[in-house]
Motif scaffolding. Structure first.
Motif, mmCIF file in Angstrom:
data_model
loop_
_atom_site.group_PDB
_atom_site.id
_atom_site.type_symbol
_atom_site.label_atom_id
_atom_site.label_comp_id
_atom_site.label_asym_id
_atom_site.label_seq_id
_atom_site.Cartn_x
_atom_site.Cartn_y
_atom_site.Cartn_z
ATOM 1 N N VAL A 138 -52.715 107.903 2.999
ATOM 2 C CA VAL A 138 -51.529 106.951 3.415
ATOM 3 C C VAL A 138 -51.798 105.491 3.447
ATOM 4 C CG1 VAL A 138 -49.482 106.532 4.872
ATOM 5 C CG2 VAL A 138 -50.548 108.530 4.812
ATOM 6 N N LEU A 139 -51.148 104.629 2.384
ATOM 7 C CA LEU A 139 -51.579 103.389 2.233
ATOM 8 C C LEU A 139 -50.543 102.496 3.115
ATOM 9 C CD1 LEU A 139 -51.546 103.384 -1.735
ATOM 10 C CD2 LEU A 139 -53.444 103.945 -0.229
ATOM 11 N N CYS A 140 -51.241 101.940 4.042
ATOM 12 C CA CYS A 140 -50.183 101.059 5.025
ATOM 13 C C CYS A 140 -50.151 99.634 4.791
ATOM 14 C CB CYS A 140 -51.026 101.343 6.546
ATOM 15 S SG CYS A 140 -51.125 103.179 6.898
ATOM 16 N N ASP A 141 -49.044 99.020 4.926
ATOM 17 C CA ASP A 141 -48.818 97.719 4.879
ATOM 18 C C ASP A 141 -48.324 97.209 6.308
ATOM 19 O OD1 ASP A 141 -48.407 95.011 4.202
ATOM 20 O OD2 ASP A 141 -46.234 95.421 3.650
ATOM 21 N N THR A 142 -49.719 97.276 6.965
ATOM 22 C CA THR A 142 -49.345 97.375 8.354
ATOM 23 C C THR A 142 -48.897 96.028 9.163
ATOM 24 O OG1 THR A 142 -51.630 98.593 8.531
ATOM 25 C CG2 THR A 142 -50.889 97.539 10.742
ATOM 26 N N ASN A 143 -49.356 94.871 8.302
ATOM 27 C CA ASN A 143 -48.756 93.736 8.703
ATOM 28 C C ASN A 143 -47.245 93.278 8.172
ATOM 29 O OD1 ASN A 143 -50.644 92.892 10.205
ATOM 30 N ND2 ASN A 143 -51.763 91.523 8.640
ATOM 31 N N GLY A 144 -46.803 94.154 7.269
ATOM 32 C CA GLY A 144 -45.266 94.206 6.640
ATOM 33 C C GLY A 144 -45.159 93.004 5.771
ATOM 34 N N GLY A 145 -46.200 92.310 5.343
ATOM 35 C CA GLY A 145 -45.797 91.075 4.372
ATOM 36 C C GLY A 145 -46.021 91.199 3.104
ATOM 37 N N THR A 146 -46.499 92.479 2.607
ATOM 38 C CA THR A 146 -46.503 92.556 0.956
ATOM 39 C C THR A 146 -45.200 92.812 0.138
ATOM 40 O OG1 THR A 146 -48.643 93.726 1.571
ATOM 41 C CG2 THR A 146 -47.884 94.060 -0.769
ATOM 42 N N LEU A 147 -45.361 92.038 -0.748
ATOM 43 C CA LEU A 147 -44.034 91.887 -1.611
ATOM 44 C C LEU A 147 -44.139 93.133 -2.448
ATOM 45 C CD1 LEU A 147 -43.272 88.269 -2.099
ATOM 46 C CD2 LEU A 147 -42.233 89.955 -0.351
ATOM 47 N N ILE A 202 -46.777 106.223 1.840
ATOM 48 C CA ILE A 202 -46.818 104.758 1.964
ATOM 49 C C ILE A 202 -46.271 104.722 3.306
ATOM 50 C CG2 ILE A 202 -44.333 104.903 0.986
ATOM 51 C CD1 ILE A 202 -46.673 102.226 0.548
ATOM 52 N N HIS A 203 -46.832 103.531 4.134
ATOM 53 C CA HIS A 203 -46.344 103.498 5.421
ATOM 54 C C HIS A 203 -45.838 101.852 5.428
ATOM 55 C CE1 HIS A 203 -46.889 103.896 9.872
ATOM 56 N NE2 HIS A 203 -46.510 102.744 9.852
ATOM 57 N N CYS A 204 -44.867 101.418 5.586
ATOM 58 C CA CYS A 204 -44.466 100.007 5.290
ATOM 59 C C CYS A 204 -43.969 99.553 6.650
ATOM 60 C CB CYS A 204 -43.523 99.877 4.122
ATOM 61 S SG CYS A 204 -44.233 100.056 2.675
ATOM 62 N N HIS A 205 -44.356 98.484 7.111
ATOM 63 C CA HIS A 205 -43.654 97.611 8.195
ATOM 64 C C HIS A 205 -42.523 96.859 7.731
ATOM 65 C CE1 HIS A 205 -45.772 98.960 11.964
ATOM 66 N NE2 HIS A 205 -46.405 99.837 11.000
ATOM 67 N N ASN A 206 -41.957 95.889 8.376
ATOM 68 C CA ASN A 206 -40.686 95.158 7.742
ATOM 69 C C ASN A 206 -40.892 93.807 8.088
ATOM 70 O OD1 ASN A 206 -38.202 95.489 6.309
ATOM 71 N ND2 ASN A 206 -37.027 95.322 8.034
ATOM 72 N N ASP A 207 -41.921 93.196 8.315
ATOM 73 C CA ASP A 207 -42.136 91.808 8.590
ATOM 74 C C ASP A 207 -41.321 90.760 7.468
ATOM 75 O OD1 ASP A 207 -44.041 91.737 11.157
ATOM 76 O OD2 ASP A 207 -44.183 93.395 9.924
ATOM 77 N N VAL A 240 -38.668 93.921 3.477
ATOM 78 C CA VAL A 240 -38.740 94.939 2.243
ATOM 79 C C VAL A 240 -39.463 95.910 2.421
ATOM 80 C CG1 VAL A 240 -38.835 92.932 0.852
ATOM 81 C CG2 VAL A 240 -41.299 93.718 1.917
ATOM 82 N N ALA A 241 -39.542 96.373 3.892
ATOM 83 C CA ALA A 241 -40.125 97.921 3.925
ATOM 84 C C ALA A 241 -39.355 99.195 3.345
ATOM 85 C CB ALA A 241 -40.090 98.346 5.492
ATOM 86 N N VAL A 242 -38.253 99.092 3.284
ATOM 87 C CA VAL A 242 -37.379 100.309 2.536
ATOM 88 C C VAL A 242 -37.698 99.905 1.001
ATOM 89 C CG1 VAL A 242 -35.154 101.233 2.108
ATOM 90 C CG2 VAL A 242 -35.718 100.540 4.522
ATOM 91 N N ALA A 243 -37.348 98.815 0.524
ATOM 92 C CA ALA A 243 -37.445 98.622 -0.730
ATOM 93 C C ALA A 243 -39.074 98.929 -1.266
ATOM 94 C CB ALA A 243 -37.116 97.012 -1.207
ATOM 95 N N ASN A 244 -39.969 98.562 -0.531
ATOM 96 C CA ASN A 244 -41.303 98.956 -0.905
ATOM 97 C C ASN A 244 -41.563 100.466 -0.748
ATOM 98 O OD1 ASN A 244 -41.906 96.315 -1.270
ATOM 99 N ND2 ASN A 244 -43.372 96.188 0.465
ATOM 100 N N SER A 245 -41.005 101.181 0.133
ATOM 101 C CA SER A 245 -41.025 102.494 0.081
ATOM 102 C C SER A 245 -40.435 103.270 -1.044
ATOM 103 C CB SER A 245 -40.583 103.028 1.434
ATOM 104 O OG SER A 245 -41.127 102.445 2.590
ATOM 105 N N LEU A 246 -39.292 102.984 -1.397
ATOM 106 C CA LEU A 246 -38.470 103.602 -2.504
ATOM 107 C C LEU A 246 -39.271 103.295 -3.730
ATOM 108 C CD1 LEU A 246 -34.858 102.520 -1.639
ATOM 109 C CD2 LEU A 246 -36.214 104.779 -1.314
ATOM 110 N N ALA A 247 -39.660 101.877 -4.080
ATOM 111 C CA ALA A 247 -40.548 101.708 -5.099
ATOM 112 C C ALA A 247 -41.833 102.374 -5.368
ATOM 113 C CB ALA A 247 -40.947 100.039 -5.178
ATOM 114 N N ALA A 248 -42.594 102.715 -4.049
ATOM 115 C CA ALA A 248 -43.777 103.447 -4.229
ATOM 116 C C ALA A 248 -43.335 104.999 -4.612
ATOM 117 C CB ALA A 248 -44.318 103.361 -2.791
ATOM 118 N N VAL A 249 -42.254 105.376 -4.272
ATOM 119 C CA VAL A 249 -41.950 106.849 -4.531
ATOM 120 C C VAL A 249 -41.748 106.918 -6.224
ATOM 121 C CG1 VAL A 249 -40.044 108.576 -4.591
ATOM 122 C CG2 VAL A 249 -40.935 107.343 -2.576
ATOM 123 N N GLU A 250 -40.987 105.694 -6.693
ATOM 124 C CA GLU A 250 -40.883 105.745 -8.071
ATOM 125 C C GLU A 250 -42.363 105.412 -8.816
ATOM 126 O OE1 GLU A 250 -38.302 102.316 -8.283
ATOM 127 O OE2 GLU A 250 -36.772 103.592 -8.949
#
Length: 555
Positions: free
Chosen positions: A172-181, A203-208, A211-221
């Motif tokens: 599970v790739l974590c964007d723990t700080n939630g700052g990755t575009l 994928i595990h995204c925080h929302n800082d 873009v957490a939902v957008a990142n999660s959906l793009a990761a699925v794609e």
């Protein structure tokens, strides 16, 4: 591709400021998450605190369709995995799957773990191997992976390989700080897929960065097969990816059959249930499930959506268990107002001309500080009072409120409290009594509004059964024009409830007591229209002997 939903509300979501879940809360939420159809429910660390210990113990006898997951960390630096307390707790937690969090960022290895890079790799590999030897399915949450990848790409990948080489079931790739575009996140995922093929990714995204939902959906794609998220976007700091939005978008926009149609139709109800249990006010603007998600205010919007439902709606609200709402305001037109009247169940045939007149009345009221968007009961009363033959059940002829400050104790200086007393003259129009009868009552209260409310309830209670069932559940005051200082108009919004209904009312005035009374009057009148059970007194002052004048419900 099969996408699995991994919910971490009970662990990551519970770390949100303002949330504190009891064991019973966690049990109730777990059942609702299972009803929603998520595939994995992370329950927390089974030895972190007494509540989590009890939760996992009680879950031993609970049958779920979802897989319950215990969460913990890798072994400690320098420790034998067989003797490590964390790993042994995970191995005996009674769950088929466990998730361990491990460092994948060189900075955290040096500054947080304070160990060597080689020891961190050993911690990852040893922990996975030990848990696999105990028959567990193991996921690795690669903490701070995306930031670690930027800092030292080779080391971040080495952390993943250490887990894979020891039999991990998923990374599970974590964007723990939630700052990755999103663009950078996808570049990284693509490199991981080529460097470590044939290993399922999550994928595990925080929302800082929002873009957490957008990142999660793009990761699925891009081929990620597990999405970790929290109901209502709960989580530390700015929260995690919102599971409600993830589910709805995967199902309705990306055609991933992650839940059934019936489960999707319960999405709004389950999100509201969780917010209620967590004691967090629902976010009205939350996509898909918020009260405002399908609310229409502008006149051309309301007109368009009435003619063609998808004119201003990206999906049909009933698909996610929500509903369309027409907001009444000075921005709306008469067509939207007519639809709102029908929505409220007012069966009187209001013409377009009458609707235009009502629209002007709404505009005039809002110019004086009213706002009907969140006060459907007050809007309904505004409409009903314009209908031919309508007679209100009561009218406040006059009232006085007296405030005084008195000593609570003679011995303690400055220990004073405010006391309030209200006197009301209320004219009540009971059935068969067109002139009404005046009731004068008085009551004390904790403040002027409470005293006024108590006096009015006393008067209405003499004539109407059940008025005591109405309770105030929320009370808000807004300053309409702050530039006027203490002479500004105020808007009072109240929410009332009884055993079956919940309704909202609004009042506005330059006097906060009058604004409060106007809202309360709407609340009582709205309720009495739905509960017309009168106790009608005889003209001689006592109870009448006629059954239609004595104690029975006149409907």
């Amino acid at each position: 591709m099969t996408v699995s939903l991994y919910d971490t509300t009970l662990r990551d979501g519970a770390q949100m400021e303002g949330i504190s879940l009891s064991v019973e809360d966690k049990l109730r939420i777990a059942h609702k998450l299972d009803e929603l159809g998520v595939h994995f429910i992370e329950g927390g660390f089974p030895a972190a605190n007494p509540k989590d210990v009890e939760f996992f113990q009680r879950m031993q006898d609970v049958k779920l369709n979802a897989k319950l997951v215990a969460f913990g960390s890798t072994r400690r630096a320098g420790a034998d995995p067989a003797k490590d307390p964390t790993l042994n707790v995970l191995a005996t937690a009674g769950t088929e799957y466990v998730t361990i969090v491990g460092k994948a960022h060189d900075l955290h290895v040096r500054a947080v773990l304070e160990t060597s890079y080689e020891e961190n790799l050993a911690m990852l590999g040893d922990s996975v191997r030990f848990l696999k030897s105990k028959g567990k399915g193991v996921f690795l949450d690669a903490e701070h992976f995306f930031d670690g990848f930027v800092s030292d790409q080779d080391y971040a990948l080495s952390c993943l390989r250490s887990a894979v080489n020891n039999g991990v079931d998923g990374l599970v790739l974590c964007d723990t700080n939630g700052g990755t575009l999103t663009s950078k996140l996808l570049e990284t995922i693509e490199i991981v897929q080529h460097a470590i093929p044939n290993t399922p990714l999550g994928i595990h995204c925080h929302n800082d960065a929002d873009v957490a939902v957008a990142n999660s959906l793009a990761a699925v794609e891009y081929g990620v097969t597990q999405v970790q998220a929290c109901i209502n976007g709960y989580g530390e700091r700015c929260g995690n990816a919102n599971m409600a939005s993830v589910i709805a978008n995967l199902k309705l926009k990306m055609y991933e059959n992650v839940v059934t149609d019936d489960q999707l139709a319960n999405l709004t109800q389950i999100c509201h249930f969780v917010s209620e249990v967590a004691n967090m006010a629902p976010w009205p603007q939350q996509p898909y499930v918020g009260a405002s998600a399908f609310a229409h205010k502008a006149g051309y919007h309301t007109d368009g959506v009435i003619k063609v439902s998808n004119a201003y709606q990206h999906v049909e609200p009933d698909l996610v268990g929500n509903q369309r709402r027409m907001l009444v305001s000075e921005l709306g037109g008469s067509r939207g107002l007519l639809d709102k009247i029908a929505e409220l169940g007012i069966d009187y045939p209001v013409s377009r001309e009458e609707a235009r007149a009502l629209t002007e009345k709404v505009k005039d009221s809002e110019a004086r500080g009213y706002q009907y968007e969140g006060a459907d009961a007050s809007f309904e009363m505004l409409v009903r009072r314009t209908l031919p033959g309508y007679r209100p059940p009561f009218h406040l002829d006059d009232f006085w409120v007296v405030l005084r400050r008195s000593d609570k104790s003679i011995e303690i200086d400055n220990n004073k409290e405010m006391q309030a007393e209200a006197m009301v003259k209320l004219r009540i129009f009971a059935p068969g009594d067109p002139d009404g009868r005046v009731m004068q009552t008085a009551a004390d209260g904790d403040g002027p509004v409470n005293a006024l409310d108590a006096a009015v309830r006393k008067a209405l209670g003499e004539y109407h059964s059940g008025i005591g069932d109405v309770r105030l559940t929320d009370y808000k005051v807004r300053v309409v024009d702050s530039s006027a200082g203490t002479g500004a108009s105020v808007r009072v919004l109240i929410e009332c409830a009884d055993e079956t209904d919940r309704w909202e009312c609004v009042g506005a005035s330059t006097d906060i007591i009058e604004a409060s009374w106007l809202a309360l009057a709407d609340a009582y009148e709205w309720w009495m229209l739905r509960h017309p059970a009168w106790r009608v007194k005889s003209k001689h002052g006592g109870r009448g002997s006629d059954p239609e004048e004595d104690g029975c419900a006149l409907r």
